[in-house]
Motif scaffolding. Structure first.
Motif, PDB file in Angstrom:
ATOM      1  N   ALA A  96       0.818  -1.331  -0.052  1.00 23.81           N
ATOM      2  CA  ALA A  96      -0.047  -0.036   0.046  1.00 23.81           C
ATOM      3  C   ALA A  96       0.642   1.374  -0.090  1.00 23.81           C
ATOM      4  N   ALA A  97       2.137   1.160  -0.175  1.00 26.06           N
ATOM      5  CA  ALA A  97       2.942   2.545  -0.122  1.00 26.06           C
ATOM      6  C   ALA A  97       2.780   3.422   1.363  1.00 26.06           C
ATOM      7  N   THR A  98       2.556   2.497   2.388  1.00 26.51           N
ATOM      8  CA  THR A  98       2.298   3.431   3.654  1.00 26.51           C
ATOM      9  C   THR A  98       3.462   2.974   4.524  1.00 26.51           C
ATOM     10  N   PRO A  99       3.575   3.670   5.716  1.00 27.50           N
ATOM     11  CA  PRO A  99       4.491   3.374   6.694  1.00 27.50           C
ATOM     12  C   PRO A  99       4.109   2.012   7.292  1.00 27.50           C
ATOM     13  N   ALA A 100       5.022   1.488   8.066  1.00 27.72           N
ATOM     14  CA  ALA A 100       5.058   0.541   8.949  1.00 27.72           C
ATOM     15  C   ALA A 100       5.003  -0.728   7.713  1.00 27.72           C
ATOM     16  N   ILE A 140      -2.309   9.474   7.838  1.00 28.93           N
ATOM     17  CA  ILE A 140      -1.201   9.431   7.415  1.00 28.93           C
ATOM     18  C   ILE A 140      -1.025  10.436   6.068  1.00 28.93           C
ATOM     19  N   GLN A 141      -2.056  10.365   5.455  1.00 34.31           N
ATOM     20  CA  GLN A 141      -1.975  11.424   4.454  1.00 34.31           C
ATOM     21  C   GLN A 141      -2.400  12.737   4.724  1.00 34.31           C
ATOM     22  N   GLN A 142      -2.929  13.098   5.754  1.00 35.75           N
ATOM     23  CA  GLN A 142      -3.107  14.300   6.315  1.00 35.75           C
ATOM     24  C   GLN A 142      -1.746  14.875   6.910  1.00 35.75           C
ATOM     25  N   ALA A 143      -1.128  13.976   7.758  1.00 37.37           N
ATOM     26  CA  ALA A 143      -0.099  14.278   8.542  1.00 37.37           C
ATOM     27  C   ALA A 143       1.319  14.444   8.113  1.00 37.37           C
ATOM     28  N   VAL A 144       1.386  13.713   6.872  1.00 47.99           N
ATOM     29  CA  VAL A 144       2.442  14.010   5.927  1.00 47.99           C
ATOM     30  C   VAL A 144       2.174  14.609   4.688  1.00 47.99           C
ATOM     31  N   GLY A 145       0.926  14.885   4.212  1.00 47.44           N
ATOM     32  CA  GLY A 145       0.515  15.616   3.165  1.00 47.44           C
ATOM     33  C   GLY A 145       0.351  17.141   3.288  1.00 47.44           C
ATOM     34  N   GLN A 146      -0.267  17.409   4.361  1.00 52.16           N
ATOM     35  CA  GLN A 146      -0.505  18.864   4.657  1.00 52.16           C
ATOM     36  C   GLN A 146       0.735  19.381   4.841  1.00 52.16           C
ATOM     37  N   PRO A 147       1.809  19.259   5.566  1.00 52.69           N
ATOM     38  CA  PRO A 147       3.121  20.008   5.324  1.00 52.69           C
ATOM     39  C   PRO A 147       3.580  20.057   4.068  1.00 52.69           C
ATOM     40  N   ARG A 148       3.553  19.122   3.290  1.00 47.74           N
ATOM     41  CA  ARG A 148       3.921  19.185   1.857  1.00 47.74           C
ATOM     42  C   ARG A 148       3.077  20.268   1.034  1.00 47.74           C
ATOM     43  N   LEU A 149       1.775  20.247   1.218  1.00 43.79           N
ATOM     44  CA  LEU A 149       0.953  21.231   0.698  1.00 43.79           C
ATOM     45  C   LEU A 149       1.682  22.730   1.026  1.00 43.79           C
ATOM     46  N   ARG A 150       1.700  22.820   2.417  1.00 43.28           N
ATOM     47  CA  ARG A 150       2.330  24.389   2.619  1.00 43.28           C
ATOM     48  C   ARG A 150       3.812  24.621   2.063  1.00 43.28           C
ATOM     49  N   ARG A 151       4.335  23.640   2.065  1.00 45.81           N
ATOM     50  CA  ARG A 151       6.008  23.651   1.676  1.00 45.81           C
ATOM     51  C   ARG A 151       5.823  23.973   0.302  1.00 45.81           C
ATOM     52  N   THR A 168      -0.127  12.738  -0.783  1.00 48.45           N
ATOM     53  CA  THR A 168       1.436  12.657  -0.332  1.00 48.45           C
ATOM     54  C   THR A 168       2.225  12.589  -1.898  1.00 48.45           C
ATOM     55  N   GLU A 169       1.348  11.902  -2.847  1.00 42.49           N
ATOM     56  CA  GLU A 169       1.971  11.727  -4.183  1.00 42.49           C
ATOM     57  C   GLU A 169       2.045  13.067  -5.065  1.00 42.49           C
ATOM     58  N   ASN A 170       1.111  14.075  -4.743  1.00 37.97           N
ATOM     59  CA  ASN A 170       0.979  15.038  -5.709  1.00 37.97           C
ATOM     60  C   ASN A 170       1.095  16.402  -5.471  1.00 37.97           C
ATOM     61  N   ALA A 171       1.333  16.786  -4.193  1.00 44.56           N
ATOM     62  CA  ALA A 171       1.636  18.093  -3.827  1.00 44.56           C
ATOM     63  C   ALA A 171       3.019  18.545  -4.592  1.00 44.56           C
ATOM     64  N   ALA A 172       4.205  17.722  -4.454  1.00 39.94           N
ATOM     65  CA  ALA A 172       5.388  18.241  -4.966  1.00 39.94           C
ATOM     66  C   ALA A 172       5.257  18.153  -6.641  1.00 39.94           C
ATOM     67  N   TYR A 206       6.073   8.787   1.904  1.00 37.40           N
ATOM     68  CA  TYR A 206       5.961   8.868   3.047  1.00 37.40           C
ATOM     69  C   TYR A 206       7.160   9.229   4.040  1.00 37.40           C
ATOM     70  N   ILE A 207       8.458   9.540   3.278  1.00 34.60           N
ATOM     71  CA  ILE A 207       9.585   9.966   3.841  1.00 34.60           C
ATOM     72  C   ILE A 207      10.047  11.190   3.256  1.00 34.60           C
ATOM     73  N   ASP A 208      10.140  12.272   3.908  1.00 33.83           N
ATOM     74  CA  ASP A 208      10.752  13.370   3.517  1.00 33.83           C
ATOM     75  C   ASP A 208      12.255  13.550   3.335  1.00 33.83           C
ATOM     76  N   ALA A 209      13.071  13.602   2.578  1.00 35.65           N
ATOM     77  CA  ALA A 209      14.314  13.401   2.405  1.00 35.65           C
ATOM     78  C   ALA A 209      15.120  13.911   0.930  1.00 35.65           C
ATOM     79  N   PRO A 210      16.115  14.312   1.010  1.00 32.38           N
ATOM     80  CA  PRO A 210      16.756  14.634  -0.281  1.00 32.38           C
ATOM     81  C   PRO A 210      16.382  13.899  -1.491  1.00 32.38           C
ATOM     82  N   GLU A 211      16.717  12.329  -1.082  1.00 29.98           N
ATOM     83  CA  GLU A 211      15.958  11.203  -2.139  1.00 29.98           C
ATOM     84  C   GLU A 211      14.530  11.613  -2.779  1.00 29.98           C
ATOM     85  N   THR A 212      13.704  11.943  -1.601  1.00 27.45           N
ATOM     86  CA  THR A 212      12.391  12.106  -2.092  1.00 27.45           C
ATOM     87  C   THR A 212      12.463  13.288  -3.118  1.00 27.45           C
TER      88      THR A 212
END
Length: 322
Positions: free
Chosen positions: A14-18, A62-73, A119-123, A297-303
């Motif tokens: 599912a491309a989710t954490p854990a 998880i979508q909200q927790a990871v995605g909302q900061p990406r939308l703002r970024r 999370t797949e779409n903001a960037a 789901y991971i924020d990093a330079p590789e992402t």
């Protein structure tokens, strides 16, 4: 019993954490500190809930927790809407052109949950400058094949009413990559215009076989149960389900993207190689030492690098028609 087994596989598909994997070698030292920290945090997360309802709630959290900061970024606006009777999320970057290309996203989530519609779409929206429409398609096991593909087709038809096909890009991660390939196969079967470019990110185009990467990282029996949950009574060898088994000449230009510890690395590479053999413009990018769909789901330079590669591909292909 089949549903419980499939849910266990879906936690990985599912491309989710854990996403616990069978291979337990330490993460490579060459990864960025941010990636290593993100993977450590992922490893420390509790196991997935038992019920599919709870997993869907968790996936949305998880979508909200990871995605909302990406939308703002990235300065991207998200709006929930409906197109052709199908729920969607629309992502609009601040510099989007009214007459620019548009991207259609099919999210990951093992066909059972939504683990990518933010999370797949903001960037991608920000880096391309294009509006992105994420289809929140009907999920298995309540809705088996071809329900998700039908929803994707309905939204694609609506986009065709406003855009030439060469100005539409299509992409998905994990289960979304599978669905994206299935949508292209459906368009070809119905003699409808194909999109100008396809992003096939960590997927498979042949649901009849697990592939060596799956054997290394997952229980193939669990994956087979998940496939059965999605396909129902349909033969997975049907080229509308497994497009890689069909004729690929004339397929849209395709970017394939995966990673070294991705259980779908082999399947992604196989499809990209088959496209190349059929004369289709195609390219495979592999990020070393990272797990399945890490960019989701991971924020990093590789992402950042993965999203930048996606954006370069779509801009290079879709702006050729301007």
């Amino acid at each position: 019993m089949i549903l419980r087994t499939a849910l266990a596989a879906a936690a990985l598909f599912a491309a989710t954490p854990a996403m616990a994997q069978l291979v337990t070698a330490p993460w490579p030292d060459e990864l960025s500190p941010e990636a290593r920290a993100g993977l450590a945090a992922d490893d420390a997360r509790p196991s997935e809930p038992a019920s599919i309802e709870d997993r869907r709630v968790r996936a949305e959290a998880i979508q909200q927790a990871v995605g909302q900061p990406r939308l703002r970024r990235y300065g991207v606006r998200m709006a929930d809407a409906e197109i052709a009777g199908v729920p969607v999320r629309i992502f609009t970057p601040g510099d989007a052109l009214a007459d620019g290309p548009v991207l259609l996203n099919l999210h990951g989530g093992g066909f059972l949950v939504d683990s990518g519609s933010i999370t797949e779409n903001a960037a991608v929206a920000a880096l391309t400058g294009y509006r992105v429409v994420a289809v929140r398609y009907r999920l298995a096991p309540e809705h088996i094949f071809p329900a998700a593909a039908d929803d994707a087709l309905a939204v694609y038809r609506a986009l065709l009413a406003e855009h030439s096909p060469g100005r539409i890009g299509l992409y998905g991660t994990s289960a979304g990559a599978i669905l994206a390939a299935e949508l292209v196969a459906r368009l070809r079967a119905e003699n409808l215009p194909q999109p100008g470019a396809l992003g096939f990110f960590s997927g498979t185009a042949d649901l009849t076989r697990a592939g060596d990467s799956v054997v290394l990282f997952l229980d193939p029996a669990s994956v087979a149960s998940l496939v059965a949950l999605y396909t129902g009574t349909r033969d997975p060898a049907d080229v509308l389900i497994s497009p890689g088994r069909g004729r690929l000449a004339g397929w849209p230009p395709t970017l394939c993207l995966s990673s070294g510890r991705d259980f779908l690395l082999g399947a992604t590479a196989d499809f990209c190689r088959a496209l190349d053999a059929a004369g289709v413009p195609s390219n495979l990018i592999v990020f070393d030492g990272l797990p399945h769909a890490f960019w989701s789901y991971i924020d990093a330079p590789e992402t950042d690098a993965a999203f930048a590669a996606m954006a370069r591909f779509f801009r290079g292909r879709l702006e050729e028609t301007q």
